[in-house]
Enzyme design. Structure first.
Site, PDB file in Angstrom:
ATOM      1  N   GLY A  50      74.994  33.488 -83.982  1.00 14.93           N
ATOM      2  CA  GLY A  50      74.030  32.506 -84.457  1.00 14.93           C
ATOM      3  C   GLY A  50      74.611  31.379 -85.285  1.00 14.93           C
ATOM      4  O   GLY A  50      73.907  30.794 -86.119  1.00 14.93           O
TER       5      GLY A  50
ATOM      6  N   ILE B 238      70.347  34.748 -68.461  1.00 14.33           N
ATOM      7  CA  ILE B 238      70.034  33.632 -67.575  1.00 14.33           C
ATOM      8  C   ILE B 238      68.518  33.656 -67.346  1.00 14.33           C
ATOM      9  O   ILE B 238      67.959  34.679 -66.963  1.00 14.33           O
ATOM     10  CB  ILE B 238      70.764  33.775 -66.218  1.00 14.33           C
ATOM     11  CG1 ILE B 238      72.281  33.740 -66.453  1.00 14.33           C
ATOM     12  CG2 ILE B 238      70.353  32.670 -65.248  1.00 14.33           C
ATOM     13  CD1 ILE B 238      72.816  32.408 -66.978  1.00 14.33           C
TER      14      ILE B 238
ATOM     15  N   ASN C  31      70.357  23.461 -73.977  1.00 14.63           N
ATOM     16  CA  ASN C  31      71.423  24.454 -74.059  1.00 14.63           C
ATOM     17  C   ASN C  31      72.695  23.783 -74.551  1.00 14.63           C
ATOM     18  O   ASN C  31      72.947  22.618 -74.227  1.00 14.63           O
ATOM     19  CB  ASN C  31      71.682  25.089 -72.687  1.00 14.63           C
ATOM     20  CG  ASN C  31      72.753  26.173 -72.752  1.00 14.63           C
ATOM     21  OD1 ASN C  31      72.701  27.051 -73.593  1.00 14.63           O
ATOM     22  ND2 ASN C  31      73.758  26.061 -71.888  1.00 14.63           N
TER      23      ASN C  31
ATOM     24  N   HIS D 227      76.741  24.158 -74.307  1.00 16.98           N
ATOM     25  CA  HIS D 227      77.778  24.846 -73.548  1.00 16.98           C
ATOM     26  C   HIS D 227      79.133  24.427 -74.122  1.00 16.98           C
ATOM     27  O   HIS D 227      79.360  23.235 -74.328  1.00 16.98           O
ATOM     28  CB  HIS D 227      77.676  24.490 -72.058  1.00 16.98           C
ATOM     29  CG  HIS D 227      78.696  25.194 -71.224  1.00 16.98           C
ATOM     30  ND1 HIS D 227      78.580  26.518 -70.872  1.00 16.98           N
ATOM     31  CD2 HIS D 227      79.880  24.780 -70.722  1.00 16.98           C
ATOM     32  CE1 HIS D 227      79.661  26.882 -70.191  1.00 16.98           C
ATOM     33  NE2 HIS D 227      80.459  25.853 -70.081  1.00 16.98           N
TER      34      HIS D 227
ATOM     35  N   ASP E 127      73.871  25.722 -66.170  1.00 15.19           N
ATOM     36  CA  ASP E 127      74.631  24.598 -66.759  1.00 15.19           C
ATOM     37  C   ASP E 127      74.511  23.328 -65.918  1.00 15.19           C
ATOM     38  O   ASP E 127      75.380  22.453 -65.970  1.00 15.19           O
ATOM     39  CB  ASP E 127      76.121  24.964 -66.906  1.00 15.19           C
ATOM     40  CG  ASP E 127      76.314  26.140 -67.853  1.00 15.19           C
ATOM     41  OD1 ASP E 127      77.256  26.922 -67.642  1.00 15.19           O
ATOM     42  OD2 ASP E 127      75.499  26.297 -68.778  1.00 15.19           O
TER      43      ASP E 127
ATOM     44  N   LYS F 234      83.016  24.280 -84.429  1.00 15.21           N
ATOM     45  CA  LYS F 234      82.928  23.512 -85.669  1.00 15.21           C
ATOM     46  C   LYS F 234      82.902  21.994 -85.418  1.00 15.21           C
ATOM     47  O   LYS F 234      82.102  21.269 -86.009  1.00 15.21           O
ATOM     48  CB  LYS F 234      84.108  23.818 -86.597  1.00 15.21           C
ATOM     49  CG  LYS F 234      83.948  25.122 -87.341  1.00 15.21           C
ATOM     50  CD  LYS F 234      84.992  25.266 -88.462  1.00 15.21           C
ATOM     51  CE  LYS F 234      84.874  26.641 -89.123  1.00 15.21           C
ATOM     52  NZ  LYS F 234      85.106  27.737 -88.136  1.00 15.21           N
TER      53      LYS F 234
HETATM   54  C1  GRF Z   1      79.929  30.731 -78.601  1.00 17.38           C
HETATM   55  O1  GRF Z   1      80.813  31.054 -77.547  1.00 17.38           O
HETATM   56  C2  GRF Z   1      79.522  29.310 -78.462  1.00 17.38           C
HETATM   57  O2  GRF Z   1      80.600  28.519 -78.011  1.00 17.38           O
HETATM   58  C3  GRF Z   1      78.452  29.384 -77.426  1.00 17.38           C
HETATM   59  O3  GRF Z   1      77.774  30.617 -77.659  1.00 17.38           O
HETATM   60  C4  GRF Z   1      78.665  31.507 -78.366  1.00 17.38           C
HETATM   61  C5  GRF Z   1      78.077  32.059 -79.643  1.00 17.38           C
HETATM   62  O4  GRF Z   1      77.482  31.030 -80.342  1.00 17.38           O
HETATM   63  N1  GRF Z   1      77.546  28.260 -77.505  1.00 17.38           N
HETATM   64  P1  GRF Z   1      76.653  31.366 -81.701  1.00 17.38           P
HETATM   65  O5  GRF Z   1      77.676  31.544 -82.789  1.00 17.38           O
HETATM   66  O6  GRF Z   1      75.897  32.673 -81.439  1.00 17.38           O
HETATM   67  O7  GRF Z   1      75.755  30.202 -81.924  1.00 17.38           O
END
Ligand code: GRF
Length: 200
Positions: A17, A92, A107, A109, A150, A177
């Site tokens: 998250g 999905i 979304n 990606h 995607d 980040k």
């Molecule tokens: C990570 O691989 C991020 O790149 C992708 O989902 C994964 C977990 O993201 N978007 P988060 O830390 O749970 O937001």
């Protein structure tokens, strides 16, 4: 149905998250004037993102099982959600589900689509593929979700350099980040503003 001055946003998660946290932090900082994070839904009760939601005072629920989508739709309608954000969400969604929300599902990606995306490209696999290929630049993409994994219209992208000696984990952190955590909150605000202004 009461009119909400802001777009009511549901964030769907499956894990840590950190993208959810980026959105919550921006909302807290007053940088999402047209968006209200009203609900967090996790596909796993172990997702740390649920803790992040609770700390921020946002309703957080876990929905699992084969009737996941029906239960999700019922909750989204009950909470009058306008915009759905997939933030590290690993299920999905069916074409039927996605077609209910045209240009209402975002979304993030962790690559520059159309590179390293589509079925099987999620989480660390994306960065493993980028390093395997030897790209010098990667990044993140925020896009609308349609029935093609995607495949929806691109909203925003941000490039990130691949450094000498990067491991998939190090690259993933840098992309999160320097790209994801910047792009996603901004895209939420931009789409939320469009939704609110179109109501007016
Ligand atoms: C990570 O691989 C991020 O790149 C992708 O989902 C994964 C977990 O993201 N978007 P988060 O830390 O749970 O937001």
């Amino acid at each position: 149905m009461i009119e909400h001055p802001k777009a009511r946003v549901a964030v769907l998660i499956s894990g840590g998250g950190t993208n959810l946290q980026a959105i919550l932090d921006k909302e807290q900082a007053g940088e999402l004037p047209h968006a209200e994070i009203a609900l967090v839904v996790s596909s796993s009760e172990k997702a740390y993102g649920l803790v992040r939601a609770e700390k921020a005072g946002v309703e957080a629920v876990t929905i699992r099982g084969k009737d996941f989508e029906e239960r999700l739709i019922a909750l989204l309608e009950e909470r009058e959600i306008d915009l759905i954000v997939l933030a590290g969400f690993l299920k999905i969604l069916s074409a039927d589900f996605v077609r209910r929300y045209p240009k209402r599902i975002l979304n993030v990606h962790p690559s520059l689509i159309p590179s390293f995306c589509g079925d099987g490209f999620y989480g660390l696999h994306v960065h493993e593929a980028a390093l395997e290929y030897g790209v010098k630049v990667t990044g993140a993409t925020v896009h609308f979700v349609n029935e093609v994994t995607d495949g929806g219209e691109i909203i925003a992208q941000k490039a990130v350099a691949v450094e000498e000696g990067d491991t998939p984990e190090v690259l993933q952190q840098r992309v999160m980040k320097e790209a994801e955590h910047i792009l996603l909150p901004q895209a939420v605000e931009d789409v939320a503003r469009d939704i609110v202004e179109r109501r007016a």
